[in-house]
Design a protein around this motif. Structure first.
Motif, PDB file in Angstrom:
ATOM      1  N   PRO A 123       0.825  -1.223   0.000  1.00  0.00           N
ATOM      2  CA  PRO A 123       0.000   0.000   0.000  1.00  0.00           C
ATOM      3  C   PRO A 123       0.850   1.260   0.000  1.00  0.00           C
ATOM      4  O   PRO A 123       1.935   1.297   0.582  1.00  0.00           O
ATOM      5  CB  PRO A 123      -0.797  -0.123   1.305  1.00  0.00           C
ATOM      6  N   ASP A 124       0.352   2.283  -0.673  1.00  0.00           N
ATOM      7  CA  ASP A 124       1.013   3.579  -0.644  1.00  0.00           C
ATOM      8  C   ASP A 124       0.126   4.651  -0.021  1.00  0.00           C
ATOM      9  O   ASP A 124       0.468   5.831  -0.014  1.00  0.00           O
ATOM     10  CB  ASP A 124       1.448   4.003  -2.048  1.00  0.00           C
ATOM     11  N   ALA A 125      -1.030   4.232   0.488  1.00  0.00           N
ATOM     12  CA  ALA A 125      -1.965   5.148   1.136  1.00  0.00           C
ATOM     13  C   ALA A 125      -2.880   4.321   2.034  1.00  0.00           C
ATOM     14  O   ALA A 125      -2.869   3.086   1.994  1.00  0.00           O
ATOM     15  CB  ALA A 125      -2.778   5.919   0.098  1.00  0.00           C
ATOM     16  N   ALA A 126      -3.667   5.014   2.854  1.00  0.00           N
ATOM     17  CA  ALA A 126      -4.609   4.330   3.741  1.00  0.00           C
ATOM     18  C   ALA A 126      -5.892   5.136   3.845  1.00  0.00           C
ATOM     19  O   ALA A 126      -5.861   6.370   3.859  1.00  0.00           O
ATOM     20  CB  ALA A 126      -4.007   4.132   5.134  1.00  0.00           C
ATOM     21  N   MET A 172     -18.208   0.630   2.328  1.00  0.00           N
ATOM     22  CA  MET A 172     -17.996   1.786   1.466  1.00  0.00           C
ATOM     23  C   MET A 172     -16.752   1.640   0.597  1.00  0.00           C
ATOM     24  O   MET A 172     -16.565   2.395  -0.381  1.00  0.00           O
ATOM     25  CB  MET A 172     -17.849   3.057   2.307  1.00  0.00           C
ATOM     26  N   ALA A 173     -15.881   0.711   0.938  1.00  0.00           N
ATOM     27  CA  ALA A 173     -14.579   0.604   0.275  1.00  0.00           C
ATOM     28  C   ALA A 173     -14.655   0.499  -1.245  1.00  0.00           C
ATOM     29  O   ALA A 173     -13.873   1.169  -1.939  1.00  0.00           O
ATOM     30  CB  ALA A 173     -13.800  -0.572   0.855  1.00  0.00           C
ATOM     31  N   PRO A 174     -15.558  -0.313  -1.818  1.00  0.00           N
ATOM     32  CA  PRO A 174     -15.584  -0.416  -3.284  1.00  0.00           C
ATOM     33  C   PRO A 174     -15.832   0.914  -3.998  1.00  0.00           C
ATOM     34  O   PRO A 174     -15.416   1.085  -5.142  1.00  0.00           O
ATOM     35  CB  PRO A 174     -16.726  -1.403  -3.537  1.00  0.00           C
ATOM     36  N   ARG A 175     -16.488   1.844  -3.320  1.00  0.00           N
ATOM     37  CA  ARG A 175     -16.747   3.162  -3.933  1.00  0.00           C
ATOM     38  C   ARG A 175     -15.477   4.010  -3.952  1.00  0.00           C
ATOM     39  O   ARG A 175     -15.302   4.856  -4.847  1.00  0.00           O
ATOM     40  CB  ARG A 175     -17.845   3.883  -3.145  1.00  0.00           C
ATOM     41  N   PHE A 176     -14.603   3.797  -2.969  1.00  0.00           N
ATOM     42  CA  PHE A 176     -13.438   4.651  -2.818  1.00  0.00           C
ATOM     43  C   PHE A 176     -12.149   4.051  -3.388  1.00  0.00           C
ATOM     44  O   PHE A 176     -11.239   4.785  -3.779  1.00  0.00           O
ATOM     45  CB  PHE A 176     -13.218   4.986  -1.343  1.00  0.00           C
ATOM     46  N   GLN A 177     -12.052   2.719  -3.420  1.00  0.00           N
ATOM     47  CA  GLN A 177     -10.803   2.084  -3.841  1.00  0.00           C
ATOM     48  C   GLN A 177     -10.345   2.477  -5.246  1.00  0.00           C
ATOM     49  O   GLN A 177      -9.146   2.681  -5.455  1.00  0.00           O
ATOM     50  CB  GLN A 177     -10.916   0.566  -3.722  1.00  0.00           C
ATOM     51  N   PRO A 178     -11.246   2.600  -6.228  1.00  0.00           N
ATOM     52  CA  PRO A 178     -10.761   3.009  -7.560  1.00  0.00           C
ATOM     53  C   PRO A 178     -10.133   4.399  -7.576  1.00  0.00           C
ATOM     54  O   PRO A 178      -9.332   4.714  -8.462  1.00  0.00           O
ATOM     55  CB  PRO A 178     -12.038   2.975  -8.417  1.00  0.00           C
ATOM     56  N   LEU A 179     -10.479   5.223  -6.609  1.00  0.00           N
ATOM     57  CA  LEU A 179      -9.956   6.584  -6.546  1.00  0.00           C
ATOM     58  C   LEU A 179      -8.547   6.620  -5.970  1.00  0.00           C
ATOM     59  O   LEU A 179      -7.752   7.491  -6.321  1.00  0.00           O
ATOM     60  CB  LEU A 179     -10.884   7.460  -5.698  1.00  0.00           C
ATOM     61  N   LEU A 180      -8.251   5.683  -5.079  1.00  0.00           N
ATOM     62  CA  LEU A 180      -6.917   5.515  -4.497  1.00  0.00           C
ATOM     63  C   LEU A 180      -6.567   4.032  -4.574  1.00  0.00           C
ATOM     64  O   LEU A 180      -6.637   3.312  -3.567  1.00  0.00           O
ATOM     65  CB  LEU A 180      -6.897   5.989  -3.038  1.00  0.00           C
ATOM     66  N   PRO A 181      -6.219   3.530  -5.761  1.00  0.00           N
ATOM     67  CA  PRO A 181      -6.024   2.088  -5.934  1.00  0.00           C
ATOM     68  C   PRO A 181      -4.885   1.495  -5.118  1.00  0.00           C
ATOM     69  O   PRO A 181      -4.828   0.280  -4.914  1.00  0.00           O
ATOM     70  CB  PRO A 181      -5.770   1.933  -7.438  1.00  0.00           C
ATOM     71  N   GLY A 182      -3.992   2.357  -4.617  1.00  0.00           N
ATOM     72  CA  GLY A 182      -2.913   1.863  -3.776  1.00  0.00           C
ATOM     73  C   GLY A 182      -3.211   1.907  -2.295  1.00  0.00           C
ATOM     74  O   GLY A 182      -2.333   1.623  -1.466  1.00  0.00           O
ATOM     75  N   LEU A 195      -0.405   1.763  12.622  1.00  0.00           N
ATOM     76  CA  LEU A 195      -0.635   1.570  11.192  1.00  0.00           C
ATOM     77  C   LEU A 195       0.509   2.166  10.377  1.00  0.00           C
ATOM     78  O   LEU A 195       1.035   1.527   9.452  1.00  0.00           O
ATOM     79  CB  LEU A 195      -1.960   2.225  10.799  1.00  0.00           C
ATOM     80  N   TRP A 196       0.902   3.377  10.707  1.00  0.00           N
ATOM     81  CA  TRP A 196       1.987   4.038   9.976  1.00  0.00           C
ATOM     82  C   TRP A 196       3.312   3.301  10.169  1.00  0.00           C
ATOM     83  O   TRP A 196       4.067   3.137   9.207  1.00  0.00           O
ATOM     84  CB  TRP A 196       2.108   5.488  10.428  1.00  0.00           C
ATOM     85  N   ALA A 197       3.580   2.859  11.396  1.00  0.00           N
ATOM     86  CA  ALA A 197       4.841   2.176  11.672  1.00  0.00           C
ATOM     87  C   ALA A 197       4.911   0.818  10.970  1.00  0.00           C
ATOM     88  O   ALA A 197       5.961   0.420  10.451  1.00  0.00           O
ATOM     89  CB  ALA A 197       5.027   2.002  13.180  1.00  0.00           C
ATOM     90  N   GLN A 198       3.797   0.106  10.947  1.00  0.00           N
ATOM     91  CA  GLN A 198       3.782  -1.252  10.388  1.00  0.00           C
ATOM     92  C   GLN A 198       3.753  -1.281   8.863  1.00  0.00           C
ATOM     93  O   GLN A 198       4.210  -2.240   8.241  1.00  0.00           O
ATOM     94  CB  GLN A 198       2.581  -2.017  10.937  1.00  0.00           C
ATOM     95  N   THR A 199       3.214  -0.236   8.242  1.00  0.00           N
ATOM     96  CA  THR A 199       3.055  -0.229   6.790  1.00  0.00           C
ATOM     97  C   THR A 199       4.001   0.717   6.066  1.00  0.00           C
ATOM     98  O   THR A 199       4.215   0.574   4.860  1.00  0.00           O
ATOM     99  CB  THR A 199       1.621   0.168   6.394  1.00  0.00           C
ATOM    100  N   GLY A 200       4.539   1.687   6.778  1.00  0.00           N
ATOM    101  CA  GLY A 200       5.363   2.702   6.144  1.00  0.00           C
ATOM    102  C   GLY A 200       4.551   3.791   5.459  1.00  0.00           C
ATOM    103  O   GLY A 200       5.118   4.693   4.832  1.00  0.00           O
ATOM    104  N   ILE A 201       3.227   3.719   5.567  1.00  0.00           N
ATOM    105  CA  ILE A 201       2.360   4.753   4.997  1.00  0.00           C
ATOM    106  C   ILE A 201       2.522   6.030   5.828  1.00  0.00           C
ATOM    107  O   ILE A 201       2.535   5.993   7.057  1.00  0.00           O
ATOM    108  CB  ILE A 201       0.893   4.295   4.998  1.00  0.00           C
ATOM    109  N   ALA A 202       2.624   7.160   5.156  1.00  0.00           N
ATOM    110  CA  ALA A 202       2.798   8.432   5.846  1.00  0.00           C
ATOM    111  C   ALA A 202       1.445   9.017   6.249  1.00  0.00           C
ATOM    112  O   ALA A 202       0.426   8.743   5.605  1.00  0.00           O
ATOM    113  CB  ALA A 202       3.522   9.424   4.933  1.00  0.00           C
TER     114      ALA A 202
END
Length: 223
Positions: A17-20, A37-47, A101-108
Motif C-alpha cells: 500500500p502507498d496510502a490508507a 464503502m470501500a468499493p466506492r473509494f478504492q478506484p480513486l486511491l487504488p494503492g 498503522l503508519w509504523a507497520q506499513t510505512g504509509i505516511a
C-alpha cells in the motif's frame, strides 16, 4: 490500552500500500458496516489499504455493536458533555492505532484519509485536527457527525488537513446543524472545507453524499 482491530482490504491494484483510508463506524455498529464503502473509494486511491476498526467498547445501551464512548441520553446538554468528554477519552486509543498503522506499513500521515460516520465522524474530526502539523493527514471526512474542537484548535502547531462534511437535513439522531456549525467554524479558522447537505435524508449517507465524498477523495488523489 485497548488495541483496535477490524476488517481490512488490501489495495485494489495489489502490491504494497502507498496510502490508507481509515473508516470509523458509528455508535452500536462495528467495522463491518463502513468497510462496505470501500468499493466506492478504492478506484480513486487504488494503492490504498482500507481498514475499519471496531470501536474499543461494547455499546451497552444499544445492546449490540461497539461505541467510541458512552452517550448520555437524558438531555441535549448532557449529550454534548458526554461527547466532549468522550472524544477526549477515546482519542489516545485511536492515535495509537494510527501510529501503529503508519509504523507497520510505512504509509505516511500525509497519505492517510481518516473518515467516520456519526460518533465515528466526531472521532475523525477531533483526532484529525488534533495531530501536530508535521503529521497532517491527506484529508478528514465527517459524515452525519459533529466537531468537538481539540485543545489548541486553529493554532499554528496543529495540522490543517482538508475537511469534507456531509449531513442529511432530516437527521433526527445527530442534528444537521452540527455540521453546519462545523463548516462555519472551520471556514472562519481558515481550513479548506467541502460541505454538502443531502436533502430529504435522515441519519445515513445517501448516493449524492457518497458522490460528494468520492469527488473529495478524487481531488485529494490528484494533488
Amino acid at each position: 490500552m485497548t488495541k483496535l482491530s477490524g476488517p481490512m482490504l488490501a489495495p485494489a491494484q495489489g502490491g504494497a500500500p502507498d496510502a490508507a483510508i481509515v473508516l470509523l463506524h458509528g455508535y452500536g455498529s462495528d467495522g463491518n458496516d463502513l468497510i462496505a464503502m470501500a468499493p466506492r473509494f478504492q478506484p480513486l486511491l487504488p494503492g490504498a489499504l482500507v481498514v475499519s476498526p471496531h470501536a474499543p467498547e461494547p455499546a451497552g445501551a444499544a445492546g449490540y455493536g461497539y461505541q467510541w464512548f458512552p452517550i448520555a441520553w437524558d438531555s441535549a446538554a448532557q449529550r454534548l458533555a458526554s461527547r466532549q468528554a468522550g472524544v477526549t477519552g477515546a482519542r489516545p486509543v485511536l492515535l495509537e492505532f494510527l501510529h501503529d498503522l503508519w509504523a507497520q506499513t510505512g504509509i505516511a500521515p500525509g497519505r492517510t484519509i481518516l473518515a467516520g460516520f456519526s460518533q465515528g465522524a466526531m472521532m475523525a474530526l477531533h483526532v484529525g485536527l488534533s495531530l501536530p502539523a508535521e503529521q497532517q493527514l491527506m484529508g478528514v471526512i465527517g459524515m452525519s457527525g459533529a466537531l468537538l474542537p481539540p485543545e489548541g484548535f486553529g493554532g499554528g502547531k496543529l495540522a490543517r488537513p482538508p475537511i469534507c462534511l456531509v449531513h442529511g437535513d432530516m437527521d433526527d439522531v445527530v442534528d444537521p446543524n452540527h455540521s453546519a456549525e462545523a463548516n462555519a467554524l472551520l471556514t472562519e479558522a481558515g481550513y479548506e472545507v467541502a460541505y454538502h447537505v443531502s436533502r430529504g435524508v435522515g441519519h445515513g449517507v445517501s448516493p449524492d453524499g457518497m458522490d460528494f465524498i468520492a469527488g473529495f477523495i478524487a481531488r485529494l488523489a490528484e494533488k
